[in-house]
Design an enzyme around this catalytic site. Structure first.
Site, short mmCIF file in Angstrom:
data_model
loop_
_atom_site.label_atom_id
_atom_site.label_comp_id
_atom_site.label_asym_id
_atom_site.label_seq_id
_atom_site.Cartn_x
_atom_site.Cartn_y
_atom_site.Cartn_z
N LYS A 1 -99.23 95.17 -12.73
CA LYS A 1 -99.28 93.82 -13.31
C LYS A 1 -97.87 93.34 -13.65
O LYS A 1 -97.54 92.16 -13.46
CB LYS A 1 -100.14 93.81 -14.57
CG LYS A 1 -100.21 92.46 -15.29
CD LYS A 1 -100.75 91.34 -14.38
CE LYS A 1 -100.65 89.95 -15.01
NZ LYS A 1 -101.55 89.76 -16.15
N SER B 1 -102.64 92.36 -20.64
CA SER B 1 -101.39 92.74 -19.97
C SER B 1 -100.43 93.24 -21.04
O SER B 1 -99.91 92.45 -21.83
CB SER B 1 -100.79 91.54 -19.23
OG SER B 1 -101.64 91.12 -18.19
N LYS C 1 -93.42 87.23 -22.65
CA LYS C 1 -93.78 88.60 -23.06
C LYS C 1 -93.81 89.54 -21.85
O LYS C 1 -93.27 90.65 -21.88
CB LYS C 1 -95.12 88.57 -23.78
CG LYS C 1 -95.67 89.93 -24.19
CD LYS C 1 -96.69 90.48 -23.21
CE LYS C 1 -97.92 89.59 -23.09
NZ LYS C 1 -98.95 90.14 -22.18
#
Length: 294
Positions: free
Chosen positions: A171, A96, A239
């Protein structure tokens, strides 16, 4: 069946690589910490001492590492995929990372004679172990069709969502929704406990109505037992929330709830909870409410 190099055998990558081996593929794994290759080797796969060794004879390269710089190192480094794999190799990036970085890497792949799919996953450790991941895939139609049997071996919901970068964009949206749900569930748990409500039955009835969600189903035990062994670490979700807020700003759209949850995620990390499962956001609510113990 394909010869697959699998780079990154952590919480998610290890069970995914094992599923691919069990599906009949010949999987060669590499991880920075060599001991992480043991489950794959026990399943009949093999371990490589470097990325270059892992990818040299591979038809497909799968990547599952934490962040954008890690993917760049794996693909672009001197010991990396583009410098050592056979021309025409299909690269499936399950990591990701930032959508813009994926677009740049896809162009670099094409320039060097490779093909790249961004295929980030959702479902956490449980989804990886049960081959039940949701996989959102960006890239060319033909490359997706070629990769589909591999993706089906590790995922339950596999959807081609557009060109390169689209998978990472979807995502990012997924992580926004998941973070908001976890935060709402954490606040509900602290609220219920403050009133002395029997938490188990309360969550049962909430789960049966409109408040029900996969987050409630999968994270309730963590919150009721105050056990936060990582399935997906706060560090990583921090993140991802950075990706969401940055990409939203670049697109000129606002994500006010996303911005708030991003700050709460950052607060959890700053208070030493980064290594906990993201259900550990509960501790942040307890901390703000003066109810955190231990």
């Amino acid at each position: 069946m394909s010869t697959i190099a699998f780079i990154g055998l952590g919480i998610m990558g290890s069970p995914m690589a094992v599923h691919l081996q069990n599906a009949g593929h010949d999987v060669v794994g590499y991880n920075l910490h060599p001991d992480k290759t043991k489950p794959l080797v026990d399943a009949g796969g093999s371990a490589a001492a470097s990325i270059a060794e892992a990818v040299r004879d591979a038809e497909v390269v799968a990547v599952m590492v934490p962040d954008s710089p890690d993917v760049q190192d794996v693909l672009l480094g001197e010991d990396g995929v583009f410098a050592n794999a056979k021309e025409g190799t299909l690269v499936i990036d399950f990591s990701s990372i930032r959508p813009d970085v994926t677009v740049q890497l896809a162009k670099a792949a094409g320039d060097k004679g490779f093909r790249l799919l961004d295929a980030p996953v959702s479902g956490g450790e449980a989804g990886a172990k049960n081959a039940a991941l949701s996989i959102m895939v960006g890239g060319a139609d033909a490359d997706f069709a070629e990769a589909k049997p591999i993706l089906d071996a590790v995922g339950k919901t596999v959807v081609h969502v557009g060109g390169n970068g689209a998978g990472q964009t979807v995502k990012a949206a997924n992580q926004l929704i998941v973070a908001a749900n976890i935060q709402a569930l954490a606040e509900a748990v602290v609220f219920l406990e403050a009133y002395g409500v029997d938490l188990g039955p309360a969550l049962d009835v909430l789960g049966g109505g409109l408040a029900g969600s996969k987050v409630l189903d999968q994270k309730r035990t963590n919150m009721t037992t105050k056990s936060f062994e990582p399935g997906f670490r706060i560090d990583l979700h921090h993140k991802d929330m950075g990706i969401v807020t940055s990409a939203a700003r670049e697109a000129g759209v606002v994500v006010p709830l996303g911005g708030l949850v991003a700050q709460l995620m950052a607060s959890a990390r700053a208070n030493g909870d980064g290594g906990l499962d993201h259900s550990g956001l509960l501790r942040g609510v307890e901390r703000l409410s003066g109810r955190l113990s231990g």
